[in-house]
Motif scaffolding. Structure first.
Motif, PDB file in Angstrom:
ATOM      1  N   MET A   1       0.825  -1.196   0.000  1.00 10.17           N
ATOM      2  CA  MET A   1       0.000   0.000   0.000  1.00 10.17           C
ATOM      3  C   MET A   1       0.867   1.257   0.000  1.00 10.17           C
ATOM      4  O   MET A   1       0.552   2.228  -0.666  1.00 10.17           O
ATOM      5  N   ASP A   2       1.963   1.216   0.782  1.00  9.19           N
ATOM      6  CA  ASP A   2       2.849   2.380   0.830  1.00  9.19           C
ATOM      7  C   ASP A   2       3.486   2.651  -0.528  1.00  9.19           C
ATOM      8  O   ASP A   2       3.667   3.804  -0.912  1.00  9.19           O
ATOM      9  N   GLN A   3       3.811   1.594  -1.250  1.00  8.97           N
ATOM     10  CA  GLN A   3       4.418   1.751  -2.574  1.00  8.97           C
ATOM     11  C   GLN A   3       3.442   2.425  -3.539  1.00  8.97           C
ATOM     12  O   GLN A   3       3.836   3.282  -4.328  1.00  8.97           O
ATOM     13  N   LEU A   4       2.175   2.067  -3.460  1.00  5.48           N
ATOM     14  CA  LEU A   4       1.157   2.675  -4.313  1.00  5.48           C
ATOM     15  C   LEU A   4       1.002   4.166  -3.985  1.00  5.48           C
ATOM     16  O   LEU A   4       0.899   5.000  -4.887  1.00  5.48           O
ATOM     17  N   LEU A   5       1.004   4.481  -2.712  1.00  5.00           N
ATOM     18  CA  LEU A   5       0.907   5.886  -2.310  1.00  5.00           C
ATOM     19  C   LEU A   5       2.140   6.680  -2.738  1.00  5.00           C
ATOM     20  O   LEU A   5       2.024   7.851  -3.125  1.00  5.00           O
ATOM     21  N   GLN A   6       3.309   6.064  -2.704  1.00  4.07           N
ATOM     22  CA  GLN A   6       4.517   6.744  -3.177  1.00  4.07           C
ATOM     23  C   GLN A   6       4.420   7.049  -4.655  1.00  4.07           C
ATOM     24  O   GLN A   6       4.839   8.117  -5.104  1.00  4.07           O
ATOM     25  N   TRP A   7       3.877   6.121  -5.444  1.00  2.36           N
ATOM     26  CA  TRP A   7       3.713   6.348  -6.878  1.00  2.36           C
ATOM     27  C   TRP A   7       2.677   7.425  -7.156  1.00  2.36           C
ATOM     28  O   TRP A   7       2.649   8.004  -8.244  1.00  2.36           O
ATOM     29  N   PHE A   8       1.799   7.685  -6.205  1.00  2.00           N
ATOM     30  CA  PHE A   8       0.801   8.742  -6.352  1.00  2.00           C
ATOM     31  C   PHE A   8       1.347  10.088  -5.887  1.00  2.00           C
ATOM     32  O   PHE A   8       1.177  11.102  -6.569  1.00  2.00           O
ATOM     33  N   PHE A   9       1.998  10.111  -4.724  1.00  2.00           N
ATOM     34  CA  PHE A   9       2.444  11.378  -4.139  1.00  2.00           C
ATOM     35  C   PHE A   9       3.669  11.967  -4.844  1.00  2.00           C
ATOM     36  O   PHE A   9       3.722  13.175  -5.070  1.00  2.00           O
ATOM     37  N   ALA A  10       4.645  11.163  -5.197  1.00  2.00           N
ATOM     38  CA  ALA A  10       5.883  11.691  -5.786  1.00  2.00           C
ATOM     39  C   ALA A  10       5.639  12.409  -7.114  1.00  2.00           C
ATOM     40  O   ALA A  10       6.073  13.557  -7.277  1.00  2.00           O
ATOM     41  N   PRO A  11       4.939  11.807  -8.080  1.00  2.00           N
ATOM     42  CA  PRO A  11       4.673  12.556  -9.314  1.00  2.00           C
ATOM     43  C   PRO A  11       3.761  13.763  -9.078  1.00  2.00           C
ATOM     44  O   PRO A  11       3.928  14.802  -9.720  1.00  2.00           O
ATOM     45  N   GLY A  12       2.816  13.624  -8.158  1.00  2.00           N
ATOM     46  CA  GLY A  12       1.941  14.759  -7.846  1.00  2.00           C
ATOM     47  C   GLY A  12       2.717  15.945  -7.320  1.00  2.00           C
ATOM     48  O   GLY A  12       2.472  17.093  -7.718  1.00  2.00           O
ATOM     49  N   ILE A  13       3.662  15.682  -6.437  1.00  2.00           N
ATOM     50  CA  ILE A  13       4.491  16.763  -5.891  1.00  2.00           C
ATOM     51  C   ILE A  13       5.349  17.371  -6.993  1.00  2.00           C
ATOM     52  O   ILE A  13       5.456  18.602  -7.099  1.00  2.00           O
ATOM     53  N   MET A  14       5.948  16.550  -7.824  1.00  2.00           N
ATOM     54  CA  MET A  14       6.826  17.060  -8.886  1.00  2.00           C
ATOM     55  C   MET A  14       6.052  17.876  -9.923  1.00  2.00           C
ATOM     56  O   MET A  14       6.501  18.944 -10.351  1.00  2.00           O
ATOM     57  N   ILE A  15       4.896  17.388 -10.336  1.00  2.00           N
ATOM     58  CA  ILE A  15       4.096  18.103 -11.334  1.00  2.00           C
ATOM     59  C   ILE A  15       3.636  19.448 -10.789  1.00  2.00           C
ATOM     60  O   ILE A  15       3.739  20.477 -11.476  1.00  2.00           O
ATOM     61  N   LEU A  59       1.673  12.494   6.710  1.00  2.00           N
ATOM     62  CA  LEU A  59       0.651  11.849   7.537  1.00  2.00           C
ATOM     63  C   LEU A  59       0.470  10.361   7.229  1.00  2.00           C
ATOM     64  O   LEU A  59       0.137   9.585   8.126  1.00  2.00           O
ATOM     65  N   LEU A  60       0.688   9.957   5.972  1.00  2.00           N
ATOM     66  CA  LEU A  60       0.362   8.582   5.600  1.00  2.00           C
ATOM     67  C   LEU A  60       1.568   7.673   5.399  1.00  2.00           C
ATOM     68  O   LEU A  60       1.460   6.467   5.599  1.00  2.00           O
ATOM     69  N   LEU A  61       2.700   8.220   4.980  1.00  2.00           N
ATOM     70  CA  LEU A  61       3.824   7.362   4.624  1.00  2.00           C
ATOM     71  C   LEU A  61       4.914   7.296   5.680  1.00  2.00           C
ATOM     72  O   LEU A  61       5.799   6.471   5.583  1.00  2.00           O
ATOM     73  N   SER A  62       4.893   8.163   6.633  1.00  2.00           N
ATOM     74  CA  SER A  62       5.968   8.212   7.615  1.00  2.00           C
ATOM     75  C   SER A  62       5.579   7.463   8.874  1.00  2.00           C
ATOM     76  O   SER A  62       4.403   7.213   9.142  1.00  2.00           O
ATOM     77  N   ALA A  63       6.590   7.135   9.645  1.00  2.00           N
ATOM     78  CA  ALA A  63       6.332   6.527  10.949  1.00  2.00           C
ATOM     79  C   ALA A  63       5.598   7.537  11.815  1.00  2.00           C
ATOM     80  O   ALA A  63       5.869   8.733  11.762  1.00  2.00           O
ATOM     81  N   GLU A  64       4.663   7.046  12.581  1.00  2.00           N
ATOM     82  CA  GLU A  64       3.845   7.951  13.376  1.00  2.00           C
ATOM     83  C   GLU A  64       4.652   8.523  14.536  1.00  2.00           C
ATOM     84  O   GLU A  64       5.105   7.814  15.416  1.00  2.00           O
ATOM     85  N   SER A  65       4.828   9.821  14.493  1.00  2.00           N
ATOM     86  CA  SER A  65       5.414  10.538  15.609  1.00  2.00           C
ATOM     87  C   SER A  65       4.668  11.860  15.729  1.00  2.00           C
ATOM     88  O   SER A  65       4.053  12.330  14.776  1.00  2.00           O
ATOM     89  N   THR A  66       4.746  12.438  16.898  1.00  2.00           N
ATOM     90  CA  THR A  66       4.017  13.676  17.143  1.00  2.00           C
ATOM     91  C   THR A  66       4.491  14.795  16.238  1.00  2.00           C
ATOM     92  O   THR A  66       3.687  15.556  15.696  1.00  2.00           O
ATOM     93  N   MET A  67       5.799  14.892  16.030  1.00  2.00           N
ATOM     94  CA  MET A  67       6.345  15.965  15.199  1.00  2.00           C
ATOM     95  C   MET A  67       5.881  15.840  13.750  1.00  2.00           C
ATOM     96  O   MET A  67       5.521  16.827  13.125  1.00  2.00           O
TER      97      MET A  67
END
Length: 102
Positions: A1-15, A59-67
């Motif tokens: 699931m994380d890999q799918l989200l990476q393929w969605f977020f990375a091009p979205g950020i770059m575009i 919020l979705l791809l990183s380890a959950e921490s308060t910061m």
């Protein structure tokens, strides 16, 4: 699931990053005030979407921490504000340009 989200977020950020830079340059070079405002509004829309994508990464791809949650929430709020301000300004400047044409 994380890999799918990476393929969605990375091009979205770059575009959206490229669109923000392009509209920024167009806005700075334009002489007409209304068209400059239209390009600036488009830059704000692109930047808002980019900040929302960055917030999604935090919020979705990183380890959950308060910061990370705080930073992600901050980016989300800034992104939503930029998006709505850009949409509002885009409609205002588009109406002004249409009125000039008449």
């Amino acid at each position: 699931m994380d890999q799918l989200l990476q393929w969605f977020f990375a091009p979205g950020i770059m575009i959206t990053l490229v669109l923000s830079v392009v509209f920024s340059f167009k806005g700075r070079r334009e002489q007409a005030h209304n068209i400059r405002g239209l390009h600036t509004a488009r830059m704000n829309i692109s930047m808002g979407i980019m900040l929302i994508f960055i917030a999604g990464v935090q919020l979705l791809l990183s380890a959950e921490s308060t910061m990370r949650i705080v930073i992600g929430a901050l980016f989300l709020v800034l992104g939503i504000f930029n998006l709505f301000a850009g949409l509002r300004n885009h409609s205002i400047f588009r109406k002004r340009i249409e009125q000039e044409k008449m």
